[in-house]
Scaffold this motif. Structure first.
Motif, PDB file in Angstrom:
ATOM      1  N   TYR A   1     -26.091  22.057 -11.785  1.00  0.00           N
ATOM      2  CA  TYR A   1     -25.432  22.992 -10.928  1.00  0.00           C
ATOM      3  C   TYR A   1     -24.413  22.648  -9.817  1.00  0.00           C
ATOM      4  O   TYR A   1     -23.550  22.759  -9.740  1.00  0.00           O
ATOM      5  N   ASP A   2     -24.735  21.488  -9.298  1.00  0.00           N
ATOM      6  CA  ASP A   2     -23.866  20.661  -8.298  1.00  0.00           C
ATOM      7  C   ASP A   2     -23.913  19.249  -8.272  1.00  0.00           C
ATOM      8  O   ASP A   2     -23.257  18.589  -7.438  1.00  0.00           O
ATOM      9  N   GLY A   3     -24.521  18.712  -9.260  1.00  0.00           N
ATOM     10  CA  GLY A   3     -24.363  17.149  -9.371  1.00  0.00           C
ATOM     11  C   GLY A   3     -25.478  16.417  -8.302  1.00  0.00           C
ATOM     12  O   GLY A   3     -25.504  15.142  -8.380  1.00  0.00           O
ATOM     13  N   SER A   4     -26.332  17.356  -7.665  1.00  0.00           N
ATOM     14  CA  SER A   4     -27.235  16.591  -6.529  1.00  0.00           C
ATOM     15  C   SER A   4     -28.418  16.000  -7.286  1.00  0.00           C
ATOM     16  O   SER A   4     -28.679  16.060  -8.395  1.00  0.00           O
ATOM     17  N   ASP A   5     -29.501  15.479  -6.477  1.00  0.00           N
ATOM     18  CA  ASP A   5     -30.610  14.843  -7.204  1.00  0.00           C
ATOM     19  C   ASP A   5     -31.366  16.232  -7.896  1.00  0.00           C
ATOM     20  O   ASP A   5     -31.251  17.437  -7.416  1.00  0.00           O
ATOM     21  N   VAL A   6     -32.326  15.786  -8.826  1.00  0.00           N
ATOM     22  CA  VAL A   6     -32.880  17.087  -9.783  1.00  0.00           C
ATOM     23  C   VAL A   6     -34.151  17.805  -8.834  1.00  0.00           C
ATOM     24  O   VAL A   6     -34.398  18.841  -9.102  1.00  0.00           O
ATOM     25  N   LEU A   7     -34.594  16.935  -7.576  1.00  0.00           N
ATOM     26  CA  LEU A   7     -35.562  17.406  -6.706  1.00  0.00           C
ATOM     27  C   LEU A   7     -35.112  17.197  -5.476  1.00  0.00           C
ATOM     28  O   LEU A   7     -34.718  15.960  -5.240  1.00  0.00           O
ATOM     29  N   PRO A   8     -35.529  18.071  -4.525  1.00  0.00           N
ATOM     30  CA  PRO A   8     -35.024  17.646  -3.129  1.00  0.00           C
ATOM     31  C   PRO A   8     -35.721  16.413  -2.572  1.00  0.00           C
ATOM     32  O   PRO A   8     -35.047  15.743  -1.672  1.00  0.00           O
ATOM     33  N   THR A   9     -36.770  16.000  -2.786  1.00  0.00           N
ATOM     34  CA  THR A   9     -37.447  14.807  -2.349  1.00  0.00           C
ATOM     35  C   THR A   9     -37.676  13.681  -3.155  1.00  0.00           C
ATOM     36  O   THR A   9     -38.146  12.463  -2.945  1.00  0.00           O
TER      37      THR A   9
ATOM     38  N   THR B   1     -34.414   0.642   1.758  1.00  0.00           N
ATOM     39  CA  THR B   1     -35.402   1.630   2.537  1.00  0.00           C
ATOM     40  C   THR B   1     -36.193   2.892   1.493  1.00  0.00           C
ATOM     41  O   THR B   1     -35.223   3.349   0.654  1.00  0.00           O
ATOM     42  N   GLY B   2     -37.120   2.972   1.801  1.00  0.00           N
ATOM     43  CA  GLY B   2     -37.786   3.749   0.749  1.00  0.00           C
ATOM     44  C   GLY B   2     -38.616   3.064  -0.272  1.00  0.00           C
ATOM     45  O   GLY B   2     -38.135   2.028  -0.664  1.00  0.00           O
ATOM     46  N   SER B   3     -39.521   3.812  -1.036  1.00  0.00           N
ATOM     47  CA  SER B   3     -40.108   3.023  -1.955  1.00  0.00           C
ATOM     48  C   SER B   3     -39.963   3.687  -3.483  1.00  0.00           C
ATOM     49  O   SER B   3     -39.412   4.709  -3.639  1.00  0.00           O
ATOM     50  N   SER B   4     -40.140   3.075  -4.396  1.00  0.00           N
ATOM     51  CA  SER B   4     -39.981   3.415  -5.754  1.00  0.00           C
ATOM     52  C   SER B   4     -41.282   3.235  -6.600  1.00  0.00           C
ATOM     53  O   SER B   4     -41.957   2.278  -6.391  1.00  0.00           O
TER      54      SER B   4
ATOM     55  N   PHE C   1     -38.507   6.244 -10.381  1.00  0.00           N
ATOM     56  CA  PHE C   1     -38.439   7.412  -9.453  1.00  0.00           C
ATOM     57  C   PHE C   1     -38.601   6.990  -8.173  1.00  0.00           C
ATOM     58  O   PHE C   1     -39.142   5.821  -7.888  1.00  0.00           O
ATOM     59  N   SER C   2     -38.117   7.419  -6.988  1.00  0.00           N
ATOM     60  CA  SER C   2     -38.051   7.365  -5.752  1.00  0.00           C
ATOM     61  C   SER C   2     -37.995   8.321  -4.796  1.00  0.00           C
ATOM     62  O   SER C   2     -37.657   9.575  -5.093  1.00  0.00           O
ATOM     63  N   ASP C   3     -37.941   8.043  -3.488  1.00  0.00           N
ATOM     64  CA  ASP C   3     -38.091   8.881  -2.445  1.00  0.00           C
ATOM     65  C   ASP C   3     -36.584   8.970  -1.716  1.00  0.00           C
ATOM     66  O   ASP C   3     -36.360   9.508  -0.528  1.00  0.00           O
ATOM     67  N   ALA C   4     -35.646   8.486  -2.477  1.00  0.00           N
ATOM     68  CA  ALA C   4     -34.147   8.209  -1.755  1.00  0.00           C
ATOM     69  C   ALA C   4     -33.581   9.687  -1.216  1.00  0.00           C
ATOM     70  O   ALA C   4     -33.012   9.566  -0.115  1.00  0.00           O
ATOM     71  N   PRO C   5     -33.737  10.898  -1.803  1.00  0.00           N
ATOM     72  CA  PRO C   5     -33.186  11.863  -1.234  1.00  0.00           C
ATOM     73  C   PRO C   5     -33.548  12.326   0.213  1.00  0.00           C
ATOM     74  O   PRO C   5     -32.999  12.676   1.006  1.00  0.00           O
ATOM     75  N   VAL C   6     -34.913  11.872   0.473  1.00  0.00           N
ATOM     76  CA  VAL C   6     -35.391  12.204   1.822  1.00  0.00           C
ATOM     77  C   VAL C   6     -34.761  11.041   2.883  1.00  0.00           C
ATOM     78  O   VAL C   6     -34.518  11.585   4.049  1.00  0.00           O
ATOM     79  N   PHE C   7     -34.596   9.899   2.505  1.00  0.00           N
ATOM     80  CA  PHE C   7     -34.053   8.927   3.248  1.00  0.00           C
ATOM     81  C   PHE C   7     -32.450   9.212   3.602  1.00  0.00           C
ATOM     82  O   PHE C   7     -32.055   8.980   4.569  1.00  0.00           O
TER      83      PHE C   7
ATOM     84  N   ALA D   1     -31.116  12.178   3.311  1.00  0.00           N
ATOM     85  CA  ALA D   1     -30.968  13.499   4.047  1.00  0.00           C
ATOM     86  C   ALA D   1     -31.162  13.209   5.724  1.00  0.00           C
ATOM     87  O   ALA D   1     -30.701  13.815   6.471  1.00  0.00           O
ATOM     88  N   LEU D   2     -32.122  12.051   6.088  1.00  0.00           N
ATOM     89  CA  LEU D   2     -32.316  11.888   7.658  1.00  0.00           C
ATOM     90  C   LEU D   2     -31.390  10.657   7.851  1.00  0.00           C
ATOM     91  O   LEU D   2     -31.771  10.482   8.872  1.00  0.00           O
ATOM     92  N   LYS D   3     -30.491  10.118   7.088  1.00  0.00           N
ATOM     93  CA  LYS D   3     -29.471   9.116   7.320  1.00  0.00           C
ATOM     94  C   LYS D   3     -30.237   7.981   7.756  1.00  0.00           C
ATOM     95  O   LYS D   3     -29.698   7.018   8.405  1.00  0.00           O
ATOM     96  N   LEU D   4     -31.407   7.745   6.898  1.00  0.00           N
ATOM     97  CA  LEU D   4     -32.244   6.362   7.104  1.00  0.00           C
ATOM     98  C   LEU D   4     -32.031   5.502   6.036  1.00  0.00           C
ATOM     99  O   LEU D   4     -32.574   4.419   5.721  1.00  0.00           O
ATOM    100  N   ASN D   5     -31.134   5.916   4.919  1.00  0.00           N
ATOM    101  CA  ASN D   5     -31.053   4.974   3.684  1.00  0.00           C
ATOM    102  C   ASN D   5     -30.252   3.685   4.130  1.00  0.00           C
ATOM    103  O   ASN D   5     -29.213   3.667   4.759  1.00  0.00           O
ATOM    104  N   ARG D   6     -30.794   2.836   3.573  1.00  0.00           N
ATOM    105  CA  ARG D   6     -30.009   1.377   3.626  1.00  0.00           C
ATOM    106  C   ARG D   6     -30.243   0.504   2.188  1.00  0.00           C
ATOM    107  O   ARG D   6     -31.389   0.500   2.063  1.00  0.00           O
ATOM    108  N   THR D   7     -29.149  -0.041   1.924  1.00  0.00           N
ATOM    109  CA  THR D   7     -29.424  -1.104   0.684  1.00  0.00           C
ATOM    110  C   THR D   7     -28.931  -2.404   1.017  1.00  0.00           C
ATOM    111  O   THR D   7     -27.580  -2.577   1.663  1.00  0.00           O
ATOM    112  N   GLN D   8     -29.606  -3.272   0.479  1.00  0.00           N
ATOM    113  CA  GLN D   8     -28.945  -4.723   0.640  1.00  0.00           C
ATOM    114  C   GLN D   8     -29.062  -5.513  -0.813  1.00  0.00           C
ATOM    115  O   GLN D   8     -30.097  -5.718  -1.100  1.00  0.00           O
TER     116      GLN D   8
END
Length: 390
Positions: A286-294, A314-317, A372-378, A380-387
């Motif tokens: 529909y809009d290219g977003s993640d398949v599920l909100p969380t 940040t976040g787990s997989s 699979f991961s919880d990335a959409p939550v992080f 949405a909360l602007k807590l995502n970080r990758t290194q």
């Protein structure tokens, strides 16, 4: 209240068991240990108060320190135990599903693969039905082997075959039925731990049996016929729903996309995320977003001999090996993995994979990994970080 009565009340409350326990310690940055400080701490305990200066190292660490640990679950062992459960445990009201969850060894026996992610092997015997229900938890099914089960979502029978990814947003009625003479196993992924800790979950029983009209076995679901055409969005589509309207992402499309990325790289045109590493994300048409909100779902293919750079997020997989073999490293732990094995990657733990796959253990001659991961939550909360580690 006098100081004497306060001390007496504090002693009485401590004796009856306040959940708060404070200990004055002689350490840099901490106040001097004196009888007055001890009395102050007893007062905090009585009133259920915790001073930040005793907790800041735990509450505000320099980087994420996950309660989960890296862990590997062997598919052969999981499937064997699920088959035994098939002989002993019925499916029906009460248990609802013959689903056996992965329990991270550092999470006190809770049925959580990570603090936010649930992963389970589900097993359905020949001719068996899993009754209809719905829940607010967002979910998906991923099939590493087998076929013959249809999941019926909102009255739409969706076939499940090897390599298929089947998302299902929360609060949709769904049931399963095995139309064959063979048992079938697959993995379920849900955001159960996240909704559990946020106290947001709802659940409702549906019908005990689905109708004959829903007990059909089409090769394509109605959702696929409407939404499963690459790059094409039906003009009849209503407003966006909480999750993807496409209920099945076929393996043939995933496989072709990954193969083309590696071929483009070989031809000198790029297309991979790093040398020998092709990857795709399952997206809402529909809009290219993640398949599920969380929940985010991806598929990674690592060509034989290639190794991915260590990455922290940040976040787990949770990963499942779809095909091939290789060595995966999570933090300081490395495992040799083969088809079906599952493993957890905690928040900020560096992850890398080296492919040792060949034509004898992989259709593509590569290490194929579903993630699979919880990335959409992080995000949405602007807590995502990758290194990416060197």
């Amino acid at each position: 209240m006098t100081e004497t009565s306060l001390a007496q009340d504090t002693a009485a409350d401590t004796a009856t068991g306040s959940p708060v326990r404070l200990q004055a310690v002689a350490a840099p940055g901490q106040p001097d240990v004196t009888p007055a400080l001890e009395e102050l701490y007893r007062g905090f305990e009585q009133e259920l108060l915790v001073p930040l200066w005793t907790e800041i190292g735990d509450l505000m660490p320099a980087h994420p320190r996950s309660r989960a640990v890296p862990h590997l679950w062997r598919w052969e062992r999981l499937r064997h135990l699920a088959a035994r459960a098939g002989d002993l445990v019925p499916v029906g009201r009460g248990g609802e599903r013959r689903a056996i969850a992965l329990a991270n060894p550092a999470l006190a026996g809770r049925p959580f693969a990570t603090p936010t992610l649930w992963a389970a092997i589900q097993y359905l015997m020949p001719g068996e039905d899993a009754p209809e229900h719905r829940h607010t938890q967002h979910a998906f099914r991923f099939v590493v082997e087998g076929s013959g089960v249809w999941t019926v979502v909102g009255g739409d029978p969706v076939p499940m075959n090897r390599g298929d990814f089947l998302p299902q947003a929360g609060w949709n009625w769904h049931a399963h039925h095995n139309a064959t003479a063979e048992p079938m196993a697959w993995i379920d992924g849900l955001d159960i731990p996240f909704q559990y800790v946020t106290e947001a979950q709802f659940f409702e029983f549906g019908r005990d049996e689905i109708s004959d009209a829903e007990r059909v076995t089409p090769e394509r679901s109605r959702s696929e016929r409407l939404w499963g055409h690459p790059g094409l969005r039906p003009l009849s589509a209503a407003s966006a729903t909480p999750g993807s309207p496409l209920l099945s992402y076929k393996w043939a499309h995933t496989d072709a996309a990954l193969s083309d990325q590696l071929l483009l790289e070989k031809e000198g045109f790029g297309g991979t995320v790093e040398p020998g590493h092709a990857a795709v994300r399952y997206a809402n048409p529909y809009d290219g977003s993640d398949v599920l909100p969380t929940l985010r779902a991806e598929f990674h293919r690592v060509a034989r001999g290639a190794e991915t750079a260590p990455v922290r997020e940040t976040g787990s997989s949770v990963y499942q090996v779809f095909d091939g073999s290789g060595v995966v490293t999570v933090g300081d732990t490395s495992w040799t993995v083969t088809r079906g094995d599952l493993f957890a990657v905690p928040s900020w733990a560096p992850f890398s994979a080296r492919s040792e796959a060949g034509t004898t253990d992989s259709d593509a001659g590569a290490l194929d990994l579903f993630r699979f991961s919880d990335a959409p939550v992080f995000e949405a909360l602007k807590l995502n970080r990758t290194q990416k580690d060197a």
